[in-house]
Structure formats: C-alpha cells, structure tokens
Design a protein around this motif. Structure first.
Motif, PDB file in Angstrom:
ATOM      1  N   SER A  36       0.765  87.195 -26.384  1.00 51.87           N
ATOM      2  CA  SER A  36       1.988  88.198 -26.751  1.00 51.87           C
ATOM      3  C   SER A  36       2.401  88.926 -25.508  1.00 51.87           C
ATOM      4  O   SER A  36       1.804  89.251 -24.725  1.00 51.87           O
ATOM      5  CB  SER A  36       1.506  89.252 -27.783  1.00 51.87           C
ATOM      6  OG  SER A  36       2.354  90.138 -28.092  1.00 51.87           O
ATOM      7  N   LYS A  91      -3.001  88.307 -29.197  1.00 48.88           N
ATOM      8  CA  LYS A  91      -3.086  88.798 -30.448  1.00 48.88           C
ATOM      9  C   LYS A  91      -3.857  87.800 -31.410  1.00 48.88           C
ATOM     10  O   LYS A  91      -3.891  86.540 -31.162  1.00 48.88           O
ATOM     11  CB  LYS A  91      -1.644  88.903 -31.049  1.00 48.88           C
ATOM     12  CG  LYS A  91      -0.772  89.691 -30.543  1.00 48.88           C
ATOM     13  CD  LYS A  91      -0.893  91.333 -30.882  1.00 48.88           C
ATOM     14  CE  LYS A  91       0.037  92.045 -30.020  1.00 48.88           C
ATOM     15  NZ  LYS A  91      -0.296  93.359 -30.330  1.00 48.88           N
ATOM     16  N   LYS A 151      -5.405  82.701 -32.184  1.00 51.87           N
ATOM     17  CA  LYS A 151      -5.172  83.560 -31.232  1.00 51.87           C
ATOM     18  C   LYS A 151      -3.916  82.997 -30.624  1.00 51.87           C
ATOM     19  O   LYS A 151      -3.704  81.909 -30.339  1.00 51.87           O
ATOM     20  CB  LYS A 151      -6.225  83.854 -30.286  1.00 51.87           C
ATOM     21  CG  LYS A 151      -7.679  84.377 -30.979  1.00 51.87           C
ATOM     22  CD  LYS A 151      -8.724  84.195 -29.858  1.00 51.87           C
ATOM     23  CE  LYS A 151      -9.999  85.040 -30.431  1.00 51.87           C
ATOM     24  NZ  LYS A 151     -11.004  85.220 -29.604  1.00 51.87           N
TER      25      LYS A 151
END
Length: 105
Positions: A82, A57, A79
């Motif tokens: 996830s 993500k 970043k």
C-alpha cells in the motif's frame, strides 16, 4: 490530467536531472524499488518525508461469488503493498530536487 510516466521515461528524467548515465540511473532506480519491496515484504514500513509511506496491508479471507454461475467461492487471505501519499505529494508540491553533486575526477 497528467500523462502516465513509464519506467524508461523515469530513468531518462533521473539521468538528466542527476547528470548521470541512463544505465546508472536505471541501476539506482532498480535498487531503490527492490529495497522498498524487500523491506515492506517483511512487514516493515518505508517513509519518505515529503513523498509518502509504503506499507503492507492484509486482506482477510472472505466468501465471493463466481460471476458466471453465482456459486459461492472462498477467497484466501492475502497481503499487498500500500502507498499513502503525503500532503505535499497530494498537493503536487514535492520537495526541491537535490543539488547536483560535483563530478569525481
């Protein structure tokens, strides 16, 4: 509520279930996690059917506030990894453990 499971406890459980040494289980788990992190770090997805999906993500850059002074600060884009659990994992009904492999002589 379920108790937390440490990596050492996970290694012990895998070793017992797969009937392998703790060293072999630790190595397998380490390789498994490194493979997932490496692939997701390159922007890919890792889907484990019946368990869930690991993906990357991106968080946009934004303006935040210093909690002590209230002054605005810039927070850089970042970043992160996830994980989205599958329906089976959320329900606590994972797929059955694989059958034990025959030992090589």
């Amino acid at each position: 509520m379920a108790e937390n499971l440490t990596k050492a406890e996970l290694v012990e459980a895998v070793a017992k279930t797969a009937d392998i040494t703790k060293a072999a289980a630790a190595s397998a788990i380490g390789c498994f996690l490194a493979s997932i992190a490496g692939h997701v770090g390159k922007g890919g997805k890792v889907t484990l059917v019946g368990f869930g999906t690991f993906s990357q993500k991106t968080r946009k850059a934004r303006t935040g506030r210093n909690p002590q002074t209230g002054a605005p600060i810039k927070i850089a884009a970042s970043k992160s990894m996830s994980f989205k659990a599958s329906k089976a994992a959320k329900a606590g009904k994972p797929k059955a453990a694989p059958k034990k492999a025959a030992k090589k002589k």
